[in-house]
Structure formats: C-alpha cells, structure tokens
Design a protein around this motif. Structure first.
Motif, PDB file in Angstrom:
ATOM      1  N   ALA A 208      39.152  37.318  33.136  1.00 45.31           N
ATOM      2  CA  ALA A 208      40.371  37.718  33.845  1.00 45.31           C
ATOM      3  C   ALA A 208      39.921  38.722  34.895  1.00 45.31           C
ATOM      4  O   ALA A 208      38.787  39.207  34.848  1.00 45.31           O
ATOM      5  CB  ALA A 208      41.386  38.334  32.882  1.00 45.31           C
ATOM      6  N   PRO A 209      40.757  39.049  35.876  1.00 43.99           N
ATOM      7  CA  PRO A 209      40.333  40.018  36.887  1.00 43.99           C
ATOM      8  C   PRO A 209      39.817  41.313  36.264  1.00 43.99           C
ATOM      9  O   PRO A 209      40.488  41.932  35.434  1.00 43.99           O
ATOM     10  CB  PRO A 209      41.619  40.252  37.700  1.00 43.99           C
ATOM     11  CG  PRO A 209      42.360  38.967  37.575  1.00 43.99           C
ATOM     12  CD  PRO A 209      42.090  38.481  36.184  1.00 43.99           C
ATOM     13  N   GLN A 210      38.575  41.658  36.613  1.00 40.10           N
ATOM     14  CA  GLN A 210      37.900  42.884  36.177  1.00 40.10           C
ATOM     15  C   GLN A 210      37.428  42.844  34.720  1.00 40.10           C
ATOM     16  O   GLN A 210      36.787  43.785  34.268  1.00 40.10           O
ATOM     17  CB  GLN A 210      38.787  44.118  36.388  1.00 40.10           C
ATOM     18  CG  GLN A 210      39.265  44.320  37.821  1.00 40.10           C
ATOM     19  CD  GLN A 210      38.110  44.519  38.793  1.00 40.10           C
ATOM     20  OE1 GLN A 210      37.176  45.282  38.533  1.00 40.10           O
ATOM     21  NE2 GLN A 210      38.164  43.837  39.931  1.00 40.10           N
ATOM     22  N   ARG A 211      37.722  41.780  33.980  1.00 43.63           N
ATOM     23  CA  ARG A 211      37.254  41.664  32.594  1.00 43.63           C
ATOM     24  C   ARG A 211      35.983  40.831  32.634  1.00 43.63           C
ATOM     25  O   ARG A 211      36.008  39.602  32.605  1.00 43.63           O
ATOM     26  CB  ARG A 211      38.311  41.030  31.692  1.00 43.63           C
ATOM     27  CG  ARG A 211      39.679  41.693  31.736  1.00 43.63           C
ATOM     28  CD  ARG A 211      39.650  43.218  31.607  1.00 43.63           C
ATOM     29  NE  ARG A 211      39.028  43.716  30.411  1.00 43.63           N
ATOM     30  CZ  ARG A 211      39.661  43.955  29.260  1.00 43.63           C
ATOM     31  NH1 ARG A 211      40.965  43.701  29.166  1.00 43.63           N
ATOM     32  NH2 ARG A 211      39.024  44.462  28.231  1.00 43.63           N
ATOM     33  N   THR A 212      34.847  41.505  32.690  1.00 42.62           N
ATOM     34  CA  THR A 212      33.602  40.890  33.133  1.00 42.62           C
ATOM     35  C   THR A 212      32.532  40.928  32.050  1.00 42.62           C
ATOM     36  O   THR A 212      32.394  41.916  31.325  1.00 42.62           O
ATOM     37  CB  THR A 212      33.090  41.610  34.399  1.00 42.62           C
ATOM     38  OG1 THR A 212      34.196  41.802  35.302  1.00 42.62           O
ATOM     39  CG2 THR A 212      32.015  40.807  35.084  1.00 42.62           C
ATOM     40  N   ASN A 213      31.757  39.847  31.967  1.00 39.49           N
ATOM     41  CA  ASN A 213      30.686  39.682  31.003  1.00 39.49           C
ATOM     42  C   ASN A 213      29.401  39.297  31.725  1.00 39.49           C
ATOM     43  O   ASN A 213      29.442  38.644  32.765  1.00 39.49           O
ATOM     44  CB  ASN A 213      31.036  38.589  29.994  1.00 39.49           C
ATOM     45  CG  ASN A 213      32.404  38.799  29.353  1.00 39.49           C
ATOM     46  OD1 ASN A 213      32.540  39.514  28.384  1.00 39.49           O
ATOM     47  ND2 ASN A 213      33.447  38.172  29.917  1.00 39.49           N
ATOM     48  N   VAL A 214      28.270  39.695  31.156  1.00 36.73           N
ATOM     49  CA  VAL A 214      26.960  39.375  31.726  1.00 36.73           C
ATOM     50  C   VAL A 214      26.142  38.629  30.685  1.00 36.73           C
ATOM     51  O   VAL A 214      26.008  39.089  29.540  1.00 36.73           O
ATOM     52  CB  VAL A 214      26.207  40.643  32.169  1.00 36.73           C
ATOM     53  CG1 VAL A 214      24.856  40.273  32.787  1.00 36.73           C
ATOM     54  CG2 VAL A 214      27.038  41.459  33.149  1.00 36.73           C
ATOM     55  N   LEU A 215      25.578  37.486  31.083  1.00 40.37           N
ATOM     56  CA  LEU A 215      24.745  36.672  30.202  1.00 40.37           C
ATOM     57  C   LEU A 215      23.379  36.476  30.851  1.00 40.37           C
ATOM     58  O   LEU A 215      23.261  36.370  32.076  1.00 40.37           O
ATOM     59  CB  LEU A 215      25.395  35.310  29.959  1.00 40.37           C
ATOM     60  CG  LEU A 215      26.814  35.318  29.377  1.00 40.37           C
ATOM     61  CD1 LEU A 215      27.406  33.915  29.393  1.00 40.37           C
ATOM     62  CD2 LEU A 215      26.815  35.892  27.973  1.00 40.37           C
TER      63      LEU A 215
ATOM     64  N   ASP B 184      35.804  43.929  26.145  1.00 42.13           N
ATOM     65  CA  ASP B 184      36.962  43.834  25.254  1.00 42.13           C
ATOM     66  C   ASP B 184      36.680  43.911  23.748  1.00 42.13           C
ATOM     67  O   ASP B 184      37.562  43.615  22.954  1.00 42.13           O
ATOM     68  CB  ASP B 184      37.732  42.533  25.556  1.00 42.13           C
ATOM     69  CG  ASP B 184      39.155  42.558  25.049  1.00 42.13           C
ATOM     70  OD1 ASP B 184      39.785  43.637  25.107  1.00 42.13           O
ATOM     71  OD2 ASP B 184      39.641  41.520  24.591  1.00 42.13           O
ATOM     72  N   GLU B 185      35.517  44.375  23.326  1.00 41.17           N
ATOM     73  CA  GLU B 185      35.287  44.478  21.878  1.00 41.17           C
ATOM     74  C   GLU B 185      36.209  45.492  21.240  1.00 41.17           C
ATOM     75  O   GLU B 185      36.584  45.346  20.067  1.00 41.17           O
ATOM     76  CB  GLU B 185      33.820  44.845  21.614  1.00 41.17           C
ATOM     77  CG  GLU B 185      33.387  44.708  20.155  1.00 41.17           C
ATOM     78  CD  GLU B 185      33.642  45.955  19.313  1.00 41.17           C
ATOM     79  OE1 GLU B 185      33.519  45.876  18.072  1.00 41.17           O
ATOM     80  OE2 GLU B 185      33.958  47.023  19.899  1.00 41.17           O
ATOM     81  N   GLU B 186      36.586  46.528  21.999  1.00 37.85           N
ATOM     82  CA  GLU B 186      37.423  47.575  21.428  1.00 37.85           C
ATOM     83  C   GLU B 186      38.888  47.158  21.305  1.00 37.85           C
ATOM     84  O   GLU B 186      39.712  47.956  20.850  1.00 37.85           O
ATOM     85  CB  GLU B 186      37.307  48.859  22.274  1.00 37.85           C
ATOM     86  CG  GLU B 186      35.920  49.485  22.273  1.00 37.85           C
ATOM     87  CD  GLU B 186      35.498  50.045  20.927  1.00 37.85           C
ATOM     88  OE1 GLU B 186      36.270  49.908  19.952  1.00 37.85           O
ATOM     89  OE2 GLU B 186      34.409  50.621  20.836  1.00 37.85           O
ATOM     90  N   ALA B 187      39.209  45.924  21.690  1.00 38.83           N
ATOM     91  CA  ALA B 187      40.536  45.372  21.422  1.00 38.83           C
ATOM     92  C   ALA B 187      40.338  44.163  20.513  1.00 38.83           C
ATOM     93  O   ALA B 187      39.849  44.287  19.409  1.00 38.83           O
ATOM     94  CB  ALA B 187      41.244  45.027  22.720  1.00 38.83           C
ATOM     95  N   THR B 188      40.677  42.985  21.000  1.00 37.94           N
ATOM     96  CA  THR B 188      40.552  41.785  20.165  1.00 37.94           C
ATOM     97  C   THR B 188      39.330  40.936  20.498  1.00 37.94           C
ATOM     98  O   THR B 188      39.032  39.993  19.769  1.00 37.94           O
ATOM     99  CB  THR B 188      41.796  40.902  20.332  1.00 37.94           C
ATOM    100  OG1 THR B 188      41.866  40.444  21.698  1.00 37.94           O
ATOM    101  CG2 THR B 188      43.064  41.680  19.989  1.00 37.94           C
ATOM    102  N   GLY B 189      38.628  41.252  21.595  1.00 31.83           N
ATOM    103  CA  GLY B 189      37.509  40.422  22.029  1.00 31.83           C
ATOM    104  C   GLY B 189      37.929  39.192  22.804  1.00 31.83           C
ATOM    105  O   GLY B 189      37.091  38.374  23.197  1.00 31.83           O
ATOM    106  N   GLU B 190      39.227  39.066  23.068  1.00 35.49           N
ATOM    107  CA  GLU B 190      39.738  37.885  23.761  1.00 35.49           C
ATOM    108  C   GLU B 190      39.083  37.691  25.122  1.00 35.49           C
ATOM    109  O   GLU B 190      38.799  36.556  25.540  1.00 35.49           O
ATOM    110  CB  GLU B 190      41.257  38.017  23.936  1.00 35.49           C
ATOM    111  CG  GLU B 190      41.905  36.931  24.766  1.00 35.49           C
ATOM    112  CD  GLU B 190      43.382  37.195  25.027  1.00 35.49           C
ATOM    113  OE1 GLU B 190      44.014  36.389  25.737  1.00 35.49           O
ATOM    114  OE2 GLU B 190      43.904  38.225  24.532  1.00 35.49           O
ATOM    115  N   TYR B 191      38.833  38.785  25.844  1.00 37.22           N
ATOM    116  CA  TYR B 191      38.262  38.695  27.187  1.00 37.22           C
ATOM    117  C   TYR B 191      36.738  38.800  27.196  1.00 37.22           C
ATOM    118  O   TYR B 191      36.129  38.726  28.268  1.00 37.22           O
ATOM    119  CB  TYR B 191      38.846  39.797  28.070  1.00 37.22           C
ATOM    120  CG  TYR B 191      40.337  39.686  28.252  1.00 37.22           C
ATOM    121  CD1 TYR B 191      40.881  38.703  29.069  1.00 37.22           C
ATOM    122  CD2 TYR B 191      41.204  40.551  27.590  1.00 37.22           C
ATOM    123  CE1 TYR B 191      42.256  38.583  29.234  1.00 37.22           C
ATOM    124  CE2 TYR B 191      42.578  40.447  27.750  1.00 37.22           C
ATOM    125  CZ  TYR B 191      43.100  39.462  28.570  1.00 37.22           C
ATOM    126  OH  TYR B 191      44.456  39.351  28.725  1.00 37.22           O
TER     127      TYR B 191
END
Length: 435
Positions: A50-57, A140-147
C-alpha cells in the motif's frame, strides 16, 4: 568505516527514521536498507503493499555446501513512543554510555543492523555463505503483518523458494541468573487470538430501568475472563527449556511445581513463566456516546494467546467465559508455531558457544508472536535468533515497547560475529571477521 562502527551507525540511522506503526509508513527506512544492499552489489527488490507500506527482498547465493536456503527476516516498523517519557529522544539514535538509544534499538532495528553489517562485509570480502540467504525486511509486524510478511507470503512467495528455515527476533540474547549466562533460542511461540467482543442489548434512557444493558453484560464477561486462572500446560519445548536451565544452573527445577520454582529462580523463571498457560487480557473498550443513553451495543478487544497444541482448549474456554450474550470475532488469528530443538538449533547453539564458550544456549518458547507465523504458512520453520551479549543489569524484556529502549554497541558487534560463524563457509579462512 570498520565493521565495528558500521553496525552502530546503521542502527542509529535506522532509529532516526521514524517508522511508527500506525504512522507514515516504512518507505524511507526501506529505501535506506535497499541502498545499503545495492551499494555492495546485493540487488534489492522493493515492493509496496500500500502507499508507503514498503518491504525489501534480496537473495544472496550460497556456495552450495547446504542446498537449503535460509530466510533472515525482520520488521522495519516500531511501536509509538512519547518523547516526554524518555531521557533521550526516542528517534535520536544517539550513542551514549556504550549504547544506541531509541525506539527500535532492540525491537528490532538493532537486529536489522547486525544482519546488514554482516552481509555487506561478506560482499566486500567476496565470501559466500554456506547456503542461499533470503533477506526480507518487512512492514507492519507491530500490527497484523497484513502489509508486510502477510503480503509478501501471499504475493511474492517465489522469493522464498528453497527456504526450509528462518531466523528472526527474540532469541540468542544473554540472560543472567547469578553468574550464569543463559542464551535462550526460540523454537516456538504462542498462538495469537486478538478478538473483538460484542454485546447487544436494548437502547434506552439512562434514567429508566434497563431492559438489557449491553455494557453490563460485556463488563461481566470481561471480569470472568480477567479472573480466570488458566491451568499450567507444560509443552515439550518448555520441558526442554526447564531441563536446559537445570543443567546450566546445576540444580533441579521441578516440572510439577513450576509456580513455586518461579519464586526460587526469579531471573531464570522469566524465560518460562509466561508460557506455562494460555492467556487472555482485555485491552480496549468502546461503548455508548452519551451519559444519559443506554447504548444498544458495547464492544471490547481482548489479546488472547494460546500454547502450541492448545488452540481448541483456549477457544472453548473463552466461549464458556463469554456466556450466551457476548459474541467474538477475530481481529487477527495466528497459529502457534514450533521448530525442532535440533538441526539448525544445534548450529545456532554452536555459533553462540564459539563466541562465548561459558554460555548456556537453551530452547525456549516466546510469549508473544512474530512474523514467523506468516512464513510458517510456506512450511518454513522459524527460530528466534538475534544474538546479543548483554550486561546483567540491562532488562532485555523491558526494552520491548518500553521507555528508554537501548542496545549496547558491544552487544551488536557480538551479534555480527555470531552471524558470521553461523552462516559463512567453514572452509573459508577468514569466515570470522576480526573485530
């Protein structure tokens, strides 16, 4: 810049990037991490859920010694922090008294900095790990991890091909009972059942006798939950922990009288007293909108946790305590996860002992949850392993979501050395960096 100073510098910089969840997102931190990898030739892939909800692989090829890939995952987000409560600003990343200070120092930007420092040094030296390493720095680990972990598992699972095991937060740290240094390595964690409770009744005027007040019904249910004494359930992993502690401390810890042993061993017992039972804690209330109006609906949230193998018992008990007038729905449900205290566990143990021969690594179960639950859906067995050598007077558990969170620089340096020993080829003459 030497490796010794690099790990503290990366940790400090990450802390200065405010990734409070909820907040403005993880994108800036993800861009910083991606830049650190790209700088040394490790190609990162940045994905947004989602906007600004960013992951690096990223994937680092191994030398083929071990055909199975290892996932190292960690979260970029942190919980909120009120600057007025802290001695140093929680997003200063200041280094003082040998520690890096700020929100995320322990949970878990310090761990990210150890991983980044290790892999960057490998790239500079031209060495390869024994097995493919997949890196996942998620939101988002500190919430539900959805993002974060949930998103990459659902939408980018090809990245994790060949991964059989994973390491992440909340394990491999030193814990002291007297002069004995214990290193709990997490082989499991309790399941998560975050629930929204709802009571429905008859709305009416606050001055009249209530026909069916949902606030009262919900309150009674919450009191029953809060007062319930959950029975002790000693899981195999907890039994293994108690056995390991007995050996380390040169004593016998009685599995049949663990409540009493908690009093006798105040420090060591902190590693098991939170995982002897299921638990359910009311945390949020929402009812009414005016003092003279009886509402038609009342709601509450409960943080439920259940031991491996005890999900059904937990839910049956909750339903009985709620009674017939209160319903539940899951805000987040994650199964309890576990991994064997052998195989990779033995390698984790060996890497710790190589750096601290007098230490005592033991298996343990985490009271809370991590992104390991999401990656378990891919068949990846997760271990809590973020190695830190800590002074006896630093309350490690108190650092999680606490005020004045900090991590010793020497502890971070220790972690980099342990990761080197764990992951680099044993035949590589410079497998362990001199610090």
């Amino acid at each position: 810049m030497t490796v010794t100073t690099e790990v503290a510098d990366i940790c400090s910089t990450l802390i200065r990037i405010d990734t409070t969840n909820p907040g403005s997102g993880e994108r800036k931190a993800a861009e910083y991490v991606a830049g650190l990898l790209d700088e040394v030739g490790i190609e990162p892939t940045v994905v947004e859920s989602a906007p600004q909800r960013t992951n690096v692989l990223a994937r680092i090829p191994g030398d083929g010694t071990d055909p199975d890939a290892l996932l190292i995952h960690g979260h970029l987000d942190v919980v909120p922090a009120d600057p007025s409560e802290w001695r140093l600003h929680p997003f200063s990343g200041e280094v003082e008294d040998g520690c890096v200070h700020g929100r995320g120092a322990v949970d878990m930007k310090g761990t990210l900095s150890m991983t980044l420092t290790a892999v960057r040094e490998w790239a500079r030296r031209g060495v390869r790990p024994r097995r493919d390493i997949v890196l996942a720095f998620v939101a988002d680990e500190e919430a539900t991890g959805e993002y974060g972990a949930g998103y990459v598992v659902d939408n980018h699972r090809d990245w994790f091909a060949g991964c059989t095991e994973a390491i992440s937060e909340s394990g491999g740290f030193s814990w002291h009972e007297g002069d004995t240094r214990i290193y709990p390595v997490a082989v499991g964690e309790r399941g998560t059942a975050w629930m929204r409770l709802t009571a429905k009744g008859v709305a009416g005027h606050g001055s009249k006798p209530a026909a069916d007040n949902p606030v009262v019904e919900l309150s009674r249910a919450l009191v029953r939950i809060a007062d319930h004494r959950w029975p002790v359930r000693v899981t195999p992993a907890v039994a293994a922990l108690v056995e390991g502690l007995s050996r380390a401390l040169g004593t016998t810890i009685d599995l049949d009288r663990l409540d009493e042993e908690i009093e006798r061993l105040p420090q060591a017992s902190m590693l098991f007293k939170g995982v002897l039972r299921n638990s359910a804690n009311p945390t949020m209330l929402d009812a009414g909108y005016k003092v003279n109006v009886i509402p038609g609906t009342a709601q509450a949230h409960v943080d439920g946790r259940f031991l491996p193998g005890y999900r059904d018992e937990f839910l049956e008990t909750i339903d009985r305590l709620l009674g017939p007038k209160v319903t539940r729905e899951f805000v987040s449900m994650g199964e309890a996860v576990s991994a064997p205290a052998e195989g990779l566990f033995d390698q984790l143990r060996g890497a710790l002992l190589a750096e601290d021969p007098t230490g005592h690594p033991v298996p343990y179960v985490m009271t809370g949850g991590t992104d390991a639950k999401a990656f378990a859906q891919l068949g990846i067995r997760g271990y809590g392993f973020a190695p830190l050598l800590l002074p006896p007077d630093l309350n490690y558990f108190g650092m999680f979501h606490g005020v004045d969170e900090r991590v010793p620089v020497e502890g971070l340096e220790f972690g980099v050395r342990v990761l080197d020993r764990l992951l680099l080829a044993e035949t590589e003459p410079s497998a362990t960096t001199e610090h």
